[in-house]
Write a protein that holds these residues in place. Structure first.
Motif, PDB file in Angstrom:
ATOM      1  N   LYS A 140       8.299  -2.421 -13.143  1.00 32.39           N
ATOM      2  CA  LYS A 140       8.382  -1.481 -12.026  1.00 32.39           C
ATOM      3  C   LYS A 140       9.841  -1.195 -11.688  1.00 32.39           C
ATOM      4  CE  LYS A 140       3.991  -2.219  -9.648  1.00 32.39           C
ATOM      5  NZ  LYS A 140       3.329  -2.447  -8.341  1.00 32.39           N
ATOM      6  N   GLY A 141      10.598  -0.894 -12.723  1.00 26.84           N
ATOM      7  CA  GLY A 141      12.020  -0.641 -12.516  1.00 26.84           C
ATOM      8  C   GLY A 141      12.294   0.559 -11.629  1.00 26.84           C
ATOM      9  N   PHE A 142      11.643   1.686 -11.933  1.00 25.54           N
ATOM     10  CA  PHE A 142      11.861   2.900 -11.141  1.00 25.54           C
ATOM     11  C   PHE A 142      11.412   2.705  -9.698  1.00 25.54           C
ATOM     12  CE2 PHE A 142      10.087   6.854  -9.387  1.00 25.54           C
ATOM     13  CZ  PHE A 142      11.240   7.629  -9.352  1.00 25.54           C
ATOM     14  N   GLU A 143      10.280   2.036  -9.530  1.00 23.24           N
ATOM     15  CA  GLU A 143       9.740   1.842  -8.173  1.00 23.24           C
ATOM     16  C   GLU A 143      10.720   1.069  -7.290  1.00 23.24           C
ATOM     17  OE1 GLU A 143       6.096   2.402 -10.771  1.00 23.24           O
ATOM     18  OE2 GLU A 143       8.110   1.569 -10.934  1.00 23.24           O
ATOM     19  N   TYR A 144      11.211  -0.056  -7.766  1.00 23.81           N
ATOM     20  CA  TYR A 144      12.093  -0.891  -6.949  1.00 23.81           C
ATOM     21  C   TYR A 144      13.477  -0.268  -6.765  1.00 23.81           C
ATOM     22  CZ  TYR A 144       8.892  -4.855  -6.657  1.00 23.81           C
ATOM     23  OH  TYR A 144       7.818  -5.665  -6.366  1.00 23.81           O
ATOM     24  N   ALA A 145      13.976   0.392  -7.785  1.00 22.61           N
ATOM     25  CA  ALA A 145      15.340   0.926  -7.709  1.00 22.61           C
ATOM     26  C   ALA A 145      15.410   2.255  -6.964  1.00 22.61           C
ATOM     27  CB  ALA A 145      15.912   1.103  -9.116  1.00 22.61           C
ATOM     28  N   TYR A 146      14.357   3.062  -7.062  1.00 19.30           N
ATOM     29  CA  TYR A 146      14.437   4.417  -6.505  1.00 19.30           C
ATOM     30  C   TYR A 146      13.284   4.767  -5.556  1.00 19.30           C
ATOM     31  CZ  TYR A 146      18.082   5.125  -9.994  1.00 19.30           C
ATOM     32  OH  TYR A 146      19.227   5.009 -10.729  1.00 19.30           O
ATOM     33  N   LEU A 147      12.056   4.595  -6.023  1.00 23.52           N
ATOM     34  CA  LEU A 147      10.916   5.077  -5.240  1.00 23.52           C
ATOM     35  C   LEU A 147      10.759   4.347  -3.919  1.00 23.52           C
ATOM     36  CD1 LEU A 147       8.469   6.910  -4.989  1.00 23.52           C
ATOM     37  CD2 LEU A 147       7.146   5.212  -6.266  1.00 23.52           C
ATOM     38  N   TYR A 148      10.728   3.023  -3.924  1.00 21.95           N
ATOM     39  CA  TYR A 148      10.511   2.288  -2.685  1.00 21.95           C
ATOM     40  C   TYR A 148      11.620   2.527  -1.655  1.00 21.95           C
ATOM     41  CZ  TYR A 148       6.908  -0.216  -5.364  1.00 21.95           C
ATOM     42  OH  TYR A 148       5.806  -0.534  -6.137  1.00 21.95           O
ATOM     43  N   PRO A 149      12.900   2.495  -2.030  1.00 22.66           N
ATOM     44  CA  PRO A 149      13.945   2.818  -1.048  1.00 22.66           C
ATOM     45  C   PRO A 149      13.810   4.236  -0.500  1.00 22.66           C
ATOM     46  CG  PRO A 149      14.905   1.696  -2.932  1.00 22.66           C
ATOM     47  CD  PRO A 149      13.487   2.026  -3.310  1.00 22.66           C
ATOM     48  N   GLY A 150      13.444   5.177  -1.376  1.00 19.64           N
ATOM     49  CA  GLY A 150      13.287   6.551  -0.911  1.00 19.64           C
ATOM     50  C   GLY A 150      12.146   6.704   0.065  1.00 19.64           C
ATOM     51  N   MET A 151      10.987   6.128  -0.260  1.00 19.69           N
ATOM     52  CA  MET A 151       9.835   6.266   0.615  1.00 19.69           C
ATOM     53  C   MET A 151       9.996   5.467   1.907  1.00 19.69           C
ATOM     54  SD  MET A 151       7.914   8.543  -0.513  1.00 19.69           S
ATOM     55  CE  MET A 151       6.539   8.261   0.610  1.00 19.69           C
ATOM     56  N   ASN A 152      10.822   4.445   1.880  1.00 19.44           N
ATOM     57  CA  ASN A 152      11.140   3.752   3.123  1.00 19.44           C
ATOM     58  C   ASN A 152      11.854   4.698   4.083  1.00 19.44           C
ATOM     59  OD1 ASN A 152      11.341   1.291   4.782  1.00 19.44           O
ATOM     60  ND2 ASN A 152      13.536   1.480   4.409  1.00 19.44           N
ATOM     61  N   LYS A 153      12.751   5.520   3.565  1.00 18.93           N
ATOM     62  CA  LYS A 153      13.423   6.519   4.404  1.00 18.93           C
ATOM     63  C   LYS A 153      12.417   7.517   4.965  1.00 18.93           C
ATOM     64  CE  LYS A 153      17.724   6.614   1.697  1.00 18.93           C
ATOM     65  NZ  LYS A 153      18.570   7.508   0.861  1.00 18.93           N
ATOM     66  N   VAL A 154      11.480   7.942   4.126  1.00 18.63           N
ATOM     67  CA  VAL A 154      10.464   8.905   4.553  1.00 18.63           C
ATOM     68  C   VAL A 154       9.622   8.321   5.686  1.00 18.63           C
ATOM     69  CG1 VAL A 154       8.358  10.105   3.845  1.00 18.63           C
ATOM     70  CG2 VAL A 154      10.367  10.110   2.351  1.00 18.63           C
ATOM     71  N   GLN A 155       9.178   7.089   5.531  1.00 17.03           N
ATOM     72  CA  GLN A 155       8.348   6.470   6.560  1.00 17.03           C
ATOM     73  C   GLN A 155       9.124   6.228   7.851  1.00 17.03           C
ATOM     74  OE1 GLN A 155       5.905   3.159   5.171  1.00 17.03           O
ATOM     75  NE2 GLN A 155       5.813   4.062   3.124  1.00 17.03           N
ATOM     76  N   GLN A 156      10.393   5.893   7.726  1.00 14.10           N
ATOM     77  CA  GLN A 156      11.208   5.713   8.927  1.00 14.10           C
ATOM     78  C   GLN A 156      11.348   7.028   9.679  1.00 14.10           C
ATOM     79  OE1 GLN A 156      14.776   3.927   7.249  1.00 14.10           O
ATOM     80  NE2 GLN A 156      14.215   1.933   8.087  1.00 14.10           N
ATOM     81  N   ALA A 157      11.582   8.121   8.955  1.00 16.66           N
ATOM     82  CA  ALA A 157      11.700   9.426   9.601  1.00 16.66           C
ATOM     83  C   ALA A 157      10.385   9.828  10.262  1.00 16.66           C
ATOM     84  CB  ALA A 157      12.134  10.479   8.576  1.00 16.66           C
ATOM     85  N   ALA A 158       9.270   9.613   9.565  1.00 14.54           N
ATOM     86  CA  ALA A 158       7.956   9.924  10.148  1.00 14.54           C
ATOM     87  C   ALA A 158       7.710   9.103  11.401  1.00 14.54           C
ATOM     88  CB  ALA A 158       6.860   9.668   9.116  1.00 14.54           C
ATOM     89  N   GLY A 159       8.231   7.894  11.417  1.00 15.05           N
ATOM     90  CA  GLY A 159       8.052   7.018  12.570  1.00 15.05           C
ATOM     91  C   GLY A 159       8.765   7.465  13.824  1.00 15.05           C
ATOM     92  N   ARG A 160       9.634   8.474  13.707  1.00 13.02           N
ATOM     93  CA  ARG A 160      10.273   9.014  14.925  1.00 13.02           C
ATOM     94  C   ARG A 160       9.244   9.746  15.779  1.00 13.02           C
ATOM     95  NH1 ARG A 160      12.697   5.461  15.183  1.00 13.02           N
ATOM     96  NH2 ARG A 160      11.807   4.849  13.198  1.00 13.02           N
ATOM     97  N   VAL A 161       8.180  10.242  15.138  1.00 14.60           N
ATOM     98  CA  VAL A 161       7.173  11.026  15.873  1.00 14.60           C
ATOM     99  C   VAL A 161       6.186  10.113  16.590  1.00 14.60           C
ATOM    100  CG1 VAL A 161       5.356  12.768  15.666  1.00 14.60           C
ATOM    101  CG2 VAL A 161       7.393  12.904  14.211  1.00 14.60           C
ATOM    102  N   ILE A 162       5.730   9.087  15.931  1.00 18.97           N
ATOM    103  CA  ILE A 162       4.717   8.193  16.500  1.00 18.97           C
ATOM    104  C   ILE A 162       5.393   6.883  16.890  1.00 18.97           C
ATOM    105  CG2 ILE A 162       2.493   7.066  16.148  1.00 18.97           C
ATOM    106  CD1 ILE A 162       2.403  10.130  16.092  1.00 18.97           C
ATOM    107  N   ARG A 163       5.708   6.752  18.168  1.00 16.08           N
ATOM    108  CA  ARG A 163       6.417   5.574  18.662  1.00 16.08           C
ATOM    109  C   ARG A 163       5.514   4.637  19.449  1.00 16.08           C
ATOM    110  NH1 ARG A 163       9.701   4.224  15.922  1.00 16.08           N
ATOM    111  NH2 ARG A 163      10.887   3.099  17.493  1.00 16.08           N
ATOM    112  N   THR A 164       4.414   5.172  20.010  1.00 19.07           N
ATOM    113  CA  THR A 164       3.491   4.355  20.795  1.00 19.07           C
ATOM    114  C   THR A 164       2.059   4.700  20.394  1.00 19.07           C
ATOM    115  OG1 THR A 164       3.128   5.908  22.639  1.00 19.07           O
ATOM    116  CG2 THR A 164       5.133   4.548  22.721  1.00 19.07           C
ATOM    117  N   MET A 165       1.104   3.930  20.898  1.00 21.68           N
ATOM    118  CA  MET A 165      -0.306   4.177  20.600  1.00 21.68           C
ATOM    119  C   MET A 165      -0.782   5.506  21.175  1.00 21.68           C
ATOM    120  SD  MET A 165      -1.499   1.699  18.756  1.00 21.68           S
ATOM    121  CE  MET A 165      -3.284   1.795  18.990  1.00 21.68           C
TER     122      MET A 165
END
Length: 216
Positions: A140-165
């Motif tokens: 899983k070379g591509f996943e650990y080096a590129y995909l997972y770090p990239g999608m972590n950024k995506v999820q963090q940005a999405a998390g700006r919208v949903i902050r509470t229940m």
């Protein structure tokens, strides 16, 4: 499955910028309120903004753009536009930047975000070494080096919208790679009911969402 927008480097240009501008226009018209859009680079951010202006889009909101060097005072002023908005605000920001993580805009301070691109890091020697390391050990070379770090950024940005229940909002993922199995497999369980849209269908989907989940 037809996906009509891409932020891949080789695809960038007026055609894709016009499509992204159309998506932003439709998002802000779906419900009056404050939104953010996250871009992979300052150049793309400004190119899409200029394209939207030429098309006569985004005239119903106050557009604020992140710049490369912001003082602490300027950062706080940027966020205060959302907390004390007399008119709807659209913030154009950088994916993985200061406004895509660690900010708290609850409730109606932010009701939607568009995320352009999968946030994949630039190719460099360090990433390539990491890719070879994990390719040898877990295949899983591509996943650990590129995909997972990239999608972590995506999820963090999405998390700006949903902050509470209680928060409700729209998240647009704008890139053809978001429908590939490799990327979908990284989605959190909360995204399991995602819907694929196109320029022909997304405004109706947004209207349908707000009809069923109105802001209190």
């Amino acid at each position: 499955m037809r996906v009509d927008v891409s932020s891949r480097y080789r695809m960038r240009g007026p055609v894709q910028y016009e499509k992204i501008a159309q998506y932003l226009e439709g998002m802000i018209h779906g419900k009056r309120g404050n939104y953010m859009a996250f871009f992979p680079s300052y150049k793309m951010l400004n190119d899409v903004y200029e394209t939207a202006e030429k098309m006569g889009y985004l005239s119903d909101v106050e557009v604020v753009r992140q710049t490369a060097s912001l003082s602490e005072e300027e950062r706080e002023s940027f966020l205060e536009r959302f907390r004390n908005a007399d008119t709807p605000v659209l913030g154009l920001c950088i994916l993985g930047g200061i406004f895509s993580e660690g900010i708290n805009l609850v409730g109606e301070n932010l009701i939607g975000a568009a995320i352009i691109g999968t946030g994949l890091p630039m190719v460099c020697n360090e990433r390539e070494i990491e890719q070879r390391y994990f390719a040898d050990r877990e295949d899983k070379g591509f996943e650990y080096a590129y995909l997972y770090p990239g999608m972590n950024k995506v999820q963090q940005a999405a998390g700006r919208v949903i902050r509470t229940m209680e928060d409700k909002g729209i998240i647009l993922l704008l890139d053809d790679r978001f429908v590939t199995r490799q990327v979908v497999d990284t989605f959190p369980i909360e995204w399991s009911d995602y819907e694929v849209v196109t320029l022909d269908t997304f405004e109706e989907k947004i209207r349908h969402f707000w009809e069923h989940f109105p802001l209190e």
